[in-house]
Design a protein around this motif. Structure first.
Motif, PDB file in Angstrom:
ATOM      1  N   ILE A  85       0.847  -1.196   0.000  1.00  0.00           N
ATOM      2  CA  ILE A  85       0.000   0.000   0.000  1.00  0.00           C
ATOM      3  C   ILE A  85       0.881   1.244   0.000  1.00  0.00           C
ATOM      4  N   GLU A  86       0.532   2.200  -0.838  1.00  0.00           N
ATOM      5  CA  GLU A  86       1.217   3.488  -0.876  1.00  0.00           C
ATOM      6  C   GLU A  86       0.188   4.586  -1.077  1.00  0.00           C
ATOM      7  N   ASN A  87       0.108   5.518  -0.119  1.00  0.00           N
ATOM      8  CA  ASN A  87      -0.810   6.653  -0.192  1.00  0.00           C
ATOM      9  C   ASN A  87      -2.255   6.201  -0.429  1.00  0.00           C
ATOM     10  N   GLY A  88      -2.637   5.085   0.183  1.00  0.00           N
ATOM     11  CA  GLY A  88      -3.999   4.582   0.070  1.00  0.00           C
ATOM     12  C   GLY A  88      -4.270   3.736  -1.158  1.00  0.00           C
ATOM     13  N   PHE A  89      -3.276   3.544  -2.024  1.00  0.00           N
ATOM     14  CA  PHE A  89      -3.439   2.734  -3.224  1.00  0.00           C
ATOM     15  C   PHE A  89      -2.724   1.394  -3.056  1.00  0.00           C
ATOM     16  N   TYR A  90      -3.321   0.342  -3.632  1.00  0.00           N
ATOM     17  CA  TYR A  90      -2.712  -0.984  -3.629  1.00  0.00           C
ATOM     18  C   TYR A  90      -1.866  -1.133  -4.889  1.00  0.00           C
ATOM     19  N   LEU A  91      -0.551  -1.339  -4.689  1.00  0.00           N
ATOM     20  CA  LEU A  91       0.371  -1.527  -5.800  1.00  0.00           C
ATOM     21  C   LEU A  91       0.602  -3.025  -5.938  1.00  0.00           C
ATOM     22  N   ALA A  92       0.074  -3.622  -7.005  1.00  0.00           N
ATOM     23  CA  ALA A  92       0.071  -5.075  -7.158  1.00  0.00           C
ATOM     24  C   ALA A  92       0.779  -5.476  -8.444  1.00  0.00           C
ATOM     25  N   SER A  93       1.432  -6.629  -8.402  1.00  0.00           N
ATOM     26  CA  SER A  93       2.120  -7.162  -9.573  1.00  0.00           C
ATOM     27  C   SER A  93       1.255  -8.255 -10.188  1.00  0.00           C
ATOM     28  N   THR A  94       0.670  -7.962 -11.346  1.00  0.00           N
ATOM     29  CA  THR A  94      -0.189  -8.925 -12.031  1.00  0.00           C
ATOM     30  C   THR A  94       0.661  -9.823 -12.924  1.00  0.00           C
ATOM     31  N   ILE A  95       0.559 -11.120 -12.712  1.00  0.00           N
ATOM     32  CA  ILE A  95       1.398 -12.065 -13.441  1.00  0.00           C
ATOM     33  C   ILE A  95       0.989 -12.127 -14.909  1.00  0.00           C
ATOM     34  N   CYS A  96       1.982 -12.000 -15.775  1.00  0.00           N
ATOM     35  CA  CYS A  96       1.740 -12.092 -17.221  1.00  0.00           C
ATOM     36  C   CYS A  96       2.119 -13.459 -17.771  1.00  0.00           C
ATOM     37  N   GLU A  97       3.208 -14.015 -17.255  1.00  0.00           N
ATOM     38  CA  GLU A  97       3.729 -15.273 -17.764  1.00  0.00           C
ATOM     39  C   GLU A  97       3.569 -16.371 -16.718  1.00  0.00           C
ATOM     40  N   SER A  98       3.477 -17.587 -17.186  1.00  0.00           N
ATOM     41  CA  SER A  98       3.283 -18.714 -16.268  1.00  0.00           C
ATOM     42  C   SER A  98       4.477 -18.928 -15.350  1.00  0.00           C
ATOM     43  N   ASN A  99       5.640 -18.419 -15.746  1.00  0.00           N
ATOM     44  CA  ASN A  99       6.823 -18.609 -14.900  1.00  0.00           C
ATOM     45  C   ASN A  99       6.948 -17.551 -13.807  1.00  0.00           C
ATOM     46  N   ASP A 100       5.928 -16.706 -13.670  1.00  0.00           N
ATOM     47  CA  ASP A 100       5.852 -15.709 -12.596  1.00  0.00           C
ATOM     48  C   ASP A 100       6.899 -14.600 -12.704  1.00  0.00           C
ATOM     49  N   MET A 101       7.541 -14.463 -13.836  1.00  0.00           N
ATOM     50  CA  MET A 101       8.607 -13.468 -13.944  1.00  0.00           C
ATOM     51  C   MET A 101       8.114 -12.141 -14.510  1.00  0.00           C
ATOM     52  N   SER A 102       7.382 -12.172 -15.597  1.00  0.00           N
ATOM     53  CA  SER A 102       6.909 -10.945 -16.228  1.00  0.00           C
ATOM     54  C   SER A 102       5.605 -10.494 -15.580  1.00  0.00           C
TER      55      SER A 102
END
Length: 291
Positions: free
Chosen positions: A149-166
């Motif tokens: 959380i930063e300044n009330g916003f959720y900063l999330a990493s959405t997985i693009c590739e099956s290997n969890d890298m991108s």
């Protein structure tokens, strides 16, 4: 069936910690020496988060269980100059990691990675730091990891590739609704979250993982947040840290780093090694045999 060498020679993670100040920190990109909270044969420790309460410092970590091959969440306390051996505090029937702990409106919450449960959810401390209960689901049916959380916003990493890298860097508002300007970065190998945001010399910094070339633990990027409000989000690279810049108290070569944490006096990274662990092969074979 995995090759035998992958079963008995495992990658594992320890926790490295040191005292710091803003004129002596790994954030400036320089080489530093860390003491270690070491894994044992059953659990290794990664994804560190620090939380201070009433003058005491607590360390929350992923404890990867070599018997079940699933992560649980554990807590350690800083006492007499060292961190105690972590003990499990939250266990689910799916993998847990990234135990981000924060305080809001007088209550203490944990927002771990619950990617395998396809949501972003909170746990509330019932009896801190040992007892927690599920509080609420912030976002349902999402393929995200490593949210802060930063300044009330959720900063999330959405997985693009099956290997969890991108990943895409996705931004959700305080109600769990994805903002119109999200995602702000798409398909990147340098944007996956690597710990809680923090202030360094009047700058807000967001740690991110270096996953380039498919290397899990390739290093850390410290990004200066230049905007985070209802109009948009942006950041720029401030500094980088590579595994060879982390020196252990044993002078053992570090093979990877991927999460950073700090309290008012202590800074932490998780550090990757490889080891021979014959017990792990025994546990896996026993599990497959249903014993």
């Amino acid at each position: 069936m995995r090759p035998i060498k992958d079963l008995i020679f495992e990658e594992y993670w320890n926790i490295g910690y040191r005292f710091y100040n803003d004129d002596d920190t790994v954030v400036d990109g320089s080489q530093k020496t860390f003491n270690q909270l070491k894994a044992n044969s059953r659990y290794w420790y990664a994804d560190p988060f620090l939380f201070e309460l009433n003058g005491e410092t607590f360390l929350f970590v992923e404890m990867f269980d070599n018997i079940t091959e699933v992560g649980v969440l554990g807590v350690s306390k800083f006492e007499n100059g060292i961190f105690t051996e972590p003990k499990p505090v939250i266990t689910e029937n799916f993998h847990l990691s990234y135990p981000y702990v924060f305080e809001k409106n007088g209550k203490i919450y944990m927002m771990p990675e619950t990617h395998e449960d396809s949501c972003i959810q909170l746990y509330e401390a019932v009896n801190f730091p040992d007892e927690w209960k599920k509080s609420e689901v912030i976002v349902k049916d999402v393929n995200v990891v490593d949210t802060v959380i930063e300044n009330g916003f959720y900063l999330a990493s959405t997985i693009c590739e099956s290997n969890d890298m991108s990943v895409d860097l996705s931004i959700f508002d305080e109600n769990g609704i994805e903002t119109p300007f999200s995602p702000v970065y798409c398909g990147r190998f340098d944007k996956r979250g690597a710990g809680q945001t923090f202030t360094y010399k009047n700058m807000r910094i967001r740690p991110a993982q270096n996953c380039e070339n498919g290397n899990y633990g390739g290093g850390l990027f410290f990004n200066k947040i230049t905007q985070c409000d209802e109009k948009g989000y942006s950041e720029e690279l401030f500094s980088t840290v590579e595994p060879q810049q982390i020196i252990t108290d044993e002078k053992k070569q570090v093979q990877g780093i991927h999460t950073y944490a700090r309290s008012s006096k202590i800074e932490i990274v998780d550090i990757k090694f490889k080891r021979f662990n014959l017990k792990r092969l025994f546990w896996i074979l026993k599990k497959k045999a249903g014993i």
